[in-house]
Design an enzyme around this catalytic site. Structure first.
Site, PDB file in Angstrom:
ATOM      1  N   GLU A   1       4.478 -11.176  -6.216  1.00  0.00           N
ATOM      2  CA  GLU A   1       3.489 -11.260  -7.302  1.00  0.00           C
ATOM      3  C   GLU A   1       3.989 -10.690  -8.626  1.00  0.00           C
ATOM      4  O   GLU A   1       3.410 -10.950  -9.660  1.00  0.00           O
ATOM      5  CB  GLU A   1       2.186 -10.566  -6.875  1.00  0.00           C
ATOM      6  CG  GLU A   1       2.250  -9.038  -6.737  1.00  0.00           C
ATOM      7  CD  GLU A   1       2.813  -8.550  -5.405  1.00  0.00           C
ATOM      8  OE1 GLU A   1       3.448  -9.361  -4.711  1.00  0.00           O
ATOM      9  OE2 GLU A   1       2.648  -7.358  -5.086  1.00  0.00           O
TER      10      GLU A   1
ATOM     11  N   LYS B   1      -9.705 -10.735 -16.711  1.00  0.00           N
ATOM     12  CA  LYS B   1      -9.707 -10.742 -18.179  1.00  0.00           C
ATOM     13  C   LYS B   1      -9.016 -11.979 -18.768  1.00  0.00           C
ATOM     14  O   LYS B   1      -9.530 -12.610 -19.673  1.00  0.00           O
ATOM     15  CB  LYS B   1      -9.009  -9.473 -18.659  1.00  0.00           C
ATOM     16  CG  LYS B   1      -9.136  -9.202 -20.130  1.00  0.00           C
ATOM     17  CD  LYS B   1     -10.502  -8.658 -20.423  1.00  0.00           C
ATOM     18  CE  LYS B   1     -10.499  -7.608 -21.478  1.00  0.00           C
ATOM     19  NZ  LYS B   1     -11.742  -6.839 -21.472  1.00  0.00           N
TER      20      LYS B   1
ATOM     21  N   GLY C   1       0.838  -1.193   0.000  1.00  0.00           N
ATOM     22  CA  GLY C   1       0.000   0.000   0.000  1.00  0.00           C
ATOM     23  C   GLY C   1       0.872   1.241   0.000  1.00  0.00           C
ATOM     24  O   GLY C   1       2.052   1.173   0.340  1.00  0.00           O
TER      25      GLY C   1
ATOM     26  N   CYS D   1       5.255  -6.262   1.612  1.00  0.00           N
ATOM     27  CA  CYS D   1       5.616  -4.841   1.590  1.00  0.00           C
ATOM     28  C   CYS D   1       4.952  -4.094   2.750  1.00  0.00           C
ATOM     29  O   CYS D   1       5.281  -4.342   3.902  1.00  0.00           O
ATOM     30  CB  CYS D   1       5.279  -4.238   0.222  1.00  0.00           C
ATOM     31  SG  CYS D   1       6.008  -2.617  -0.031  1.00  0.00           S
ATOM     32  N   TYR D   2       3.962  -3.224   2.469  1.00  0.00           N
ATOM     33  CA  TYR D   2       3.258  -2.551   3.570  1.00  0.00           C
ATOM     34  C   TYR D   2       2.677  -3.594   4.533  1.00  0.00           C
ATOM     35  O   TYR D   2       2.624  -3.383   5.747  1.00  0.00           O
ATOM     36  CB  TYR D   2       2.136  -1.681   2.991  1.00  0.00           C
ATOM     37  CG  TYR D   2       1.325  -0.925   4.014  1.00  0.00           C
ATOM     38  CD1 TYR D   2       1.812   0.247   4.576  1.00  0.00           C
ATOM     39  CD2 TYR D   2       0.066  -1.380   4.413  1.00  0.00           C
ATOM     40  CE1 TYR D   2       1.064   0.946   5.518  1.00  0.00           C
ATOM     41  CE2 TYR D   2      -0.692  -0.681   5.351  1.00  0.00           C
ATOM     42  CZ  TYR D   2      -0.188   0.484   5.896  1.00  0.00           C
ATOM     43  OH  TYR D   2      -0.934   1.184   6.814  1.00  0.00           O
TER      44      TYR D   2
ATOM     45  N   ASP E   1     -15.535  -9.492 -23.403  1.00  0.00           N
ATOM     46  CA  ASP E   1     -16.400  -9.775 -22.264  1.00  0.00           C
ATOM     47  C   ASP E   1     -17.840 -10.065 -22.672  1.00  0.00           C
ATOM     48  O   ASP E   1     -18.411 -11.086 -22.270  1.00  0.00           O
ATOM     49  CB  ASP E   1     -16.367  -8.610 -21.256  1.00  0.00           C
ATOM     50  CG  ASP E   1     -14.943  -8.195 -20.943  1.00  0.00           C
ATOM     51  OD1 ASP E   1     -14.034  -9.022 -21.147  1.00  0.00           O
ATOM     52  OD2 ASP E   1     -14.730  -7.044 -20.516  1.00  0.00           O
TER      53      ASP E   1
ATOM     54  N   HIS F   1       8.025  -7.968  -3.456  1.00  0.00           N
ATOM     55  CA  HIS F   1       6.733  -8.325  -4.062  1.00  0.00           C
ATOM     56  C   HIS F   1       6.827  -9.670  -4.785  1.00  0.00           C
ATOM     57  O   HIS F   1       7.387  -9.732  -5.880  1.00  0.00           O
ATOM     58  CB  HIS F   1       6.303  -7.244  -5.052  1.00  0.00           C
ATOM     59  CG  HIS F   1       5.853  -5.991  -4.391  1.00  0.00           C
ATOM     60  ND1 HIS F   1       4.540  -5.717  -4.081  1.00  0.00           N
ATOM     61  CD2 HIS F   1       6.559  -4.928  -3.925  1.00  0.00           C
ATOM     62  CE1 HIS F   1       4.444  -4.553  -3.473  1.00  0.00           C
ATOM     63  NE2 HIS F   1       5.656  -4.053  -3.368  1.00  0.00           N
TER      64      HIS F   1
END
Ligand code: XMP
Length: 515
Positions: free
Chosen positions: A173, A371, A57, A84-85, A229, A171
């Site tokens: 991710e 997506k 964050g 992280c945060y 979509d 991170h």
């Protein structure tokens, strides 16, 4: 959601990092269901999950306003991973300290790792990670040990194996952290979350059954935009209820070359589908006459679209349901939880954004999906590759790529130039590296010389961007030779164009589209 499903779901608390959604996606890629939740979600609610991730964050814990997690989550006995945060929050809330570091770590950072727990299982003693932080943990909470350090930061990872609480400053991710997925997989192993997230045939069958039951003998309606979509959503609903589905495609005349034909062809192939095309090019051009202000254009198009759709839908009897291609990212806007109202940069018009008073119940079969997950489902359902891989295209279409008033002539000019750019990017293989590319027709003219004669024509601006989420973007480094070829072709083949420019602005400060 049923308790059982939650028991095998990982809760990701969103503290406002631009990567919060990415954590959810990565966990899903590993076959485990994950959900993004508000940062202040109560421990009582979280108790039903298999594990908790505290995201990164933008805040500093030194500020009293800084977002905190419910302190009771630490005594739930659930495995927790702070990123992280999230790491700093664990330290802060459990009695450690967090201070501004001397040096900010941003980008690739080598870290030395040593863990008694299983979070770093399979990793080397030194790993390449990706970081973005100014604050750092300066004292670990009681019962925690330090499991990682970097040159600028003596505490980049902490753990309390007994309590199952882990924190990492890097991170996992983002792809730049070389073995980030291994760290996430290790956390999932610690959490014992079941691998239930499988988007194959079973998912489709379960949706089809659910839709059948919901609609019964009634009818459903879908507004098709031609994008991924709404197409995938209508394929799915069509599989469930066949001819009880009506799809309406409003041809605004603002589509790219060949697109409307492709949509017609694609849907004509579906058996037993009530597919209707409303040819409204003339009406849209009339409504746009004299309109050059970007927001006004968007409004005019959005409103006319709704009016035409309503008119068409009133011709139908017994329709109770409206199909929409709403995605997980539409349902949960990352960072919303952090509060504050973002300023309106552009009022997006989406075919999905129909008015609430349409008196239909909604069917949104994709609302749990990202997506890329929708693309996988689309493939399984047999949606043509060109649509499955289609780039985003704004609801107002080419109208926002023509600066100034929109006319039929300008639309045709832009379509021709855009088609050349697209064709060359695809033929050269460059298209695969670029997330969105298109041509823009500005409202200016310049002097040129063609065939020994003076010309006073329009330029075409080429725009191509690389991005992971369209929130930020960089201009694509297309080879000069390719740009030269596109430029030569456009000035030779498109009447009225005597100059080609390439947009070399990132987002921010620009946006992807010109309007
Ligand atoms: P901007 O121009 O805001 O665009 O940087 C970010 C992404 O959003 C797309 N875009 C739209 N998509 N309706 C949409 O569905 C809209 O009105 C709209 N306007 C922009 C744009 O193409 C880019 O991918």
């Amino acid at each position: 959601m049923e308790q059982n499903t939650q028991m095998s779901t990982i809760a990701v608390l969103d503290f406002g990092s631009q990567y919060s959604h990415l954590i959810v996606r990565r966990i899903r890629e590993l076959g485990v269901h994950a959900e993004l939740l508000r940062p202040d979600t109560s421990a009582e609610v979280l108790a039903k999950y298999a594990g908790i991730v505290l995201s990164g964050g933008p805040q500093n814990l030194s500020e009293s306003r800084a977002l905190k997690a419910d302190p009771n989550i630490y005594t739930l006995g659930l495995p927790i991973l702070g990123v992280c945060y999230g790491l700093q929050l664990i330290a802060h809330q459990l009695g450690g300290t967090v201070r501004a570091g001397d040096k900010r770590e941003y980008g690739p950072v080598r870290v030395a790792l040593s863990s008694a727990g299983k979070l770093f299982k399979g990793l080397s003693k030194e790993e390449l990670t990706w970081m973005s932080h100014g604050d750092q943990v300066t004292k670990t909470p009681k019962g925690f040990s330090v499991t990682g350090k970097s040159d600028a930061c003596p505490i980049v990872a902490i753990e309390n194996v007994e309590r199952g609480i882990y924190g990492i400053q890097f991170h996992p991710e983002v792809k730049h952290t070389e073995h980030g997925m291994v760290v996430l997989q290790n956390f999932l192993n610690i959490s014992k979350a079941k691998k239930t997230w499988n988007l194959g045939k079973n998912w489709i069958e379960a949706q089809v059954e659910g839709i059948k039951e919901k609609v019964g003998s009634s009818r459903a309606l879908c507004a098709l935009s031609g994008g991924v979509d709404s197409t995938v959503a209508s394929y799915l609903v069509h599989r469930a209820i066949g001819k009880q589905l009506t799809c309406i495609y409003v041809d605004t005349g603002m589509m790219r070359q060949g697109e409307t034909e492709q949509i017609k062809k694609t849907f004509a192939k579906l058996p037993n589908l009530d597919f209707r095309v409303v040819d409204a090019e003339t009406e849209f051009l009339k409504a746009l006459k004299g309109v050059s202000e970007p927001e006004k254009k968007r409004k005019v198009i959005g409103e006319l679209f709704i009016r035409l759709f309503e008119k068409e839908s009133k011709k139908l009897k017994g329709v109770n349901f409206l199909v929409q291609g709403t995605l997980y990212t539409d349902v949960i806007t990352s960072g919303v939880s952090v509060g504050g109202k973002a300023s309106v940069i552009k009022s997006h018009h989406n075919v999905g954004g129909l008015p609430k008073d349409l008196k239909f119940k909604l069917i949104e079969p994709l609302r749990d999906l990202y997506k890329d997950e929708v693309r996988l489902i689309g493939k399984d359902l047999g949606v043509p590759e060109a649509i499955v891989q289609r780039q985003p295209f704004p609801g107002p279409g080419l109208a926002v790529r023509i600066i100034g008033e929109v006319t039929k002539e300008k639309l045709d000019t832009l379509r021709s130039a855009d088609a050349i750019f697209r064709e060359e990017l695809i033929a050269s293989g460059e298209a695969k590296k670029i997330q969105q590319y298109f041509a823009v027709l500005p409202d200016i003219r310049s002097v040129g010389v063609q065939g020994d004669a003076r010309t006073y024509g329009h330029p075409i601006i080429l725009r191509a961007v690389t991005t992971s989420d369209f929130m930020t973007a960089d201009w694509a480094r297309i080879p000069h030779e390719l740009l030269a070829k596109v430029s030569a072709r456009i000035t030779n083949e498109v009447a009225g164009i005597n100059r080609v420019a390439y947009d070399i602005t990132s987002k921010p400060p620009a946006t992807v589209e010109w309007e």
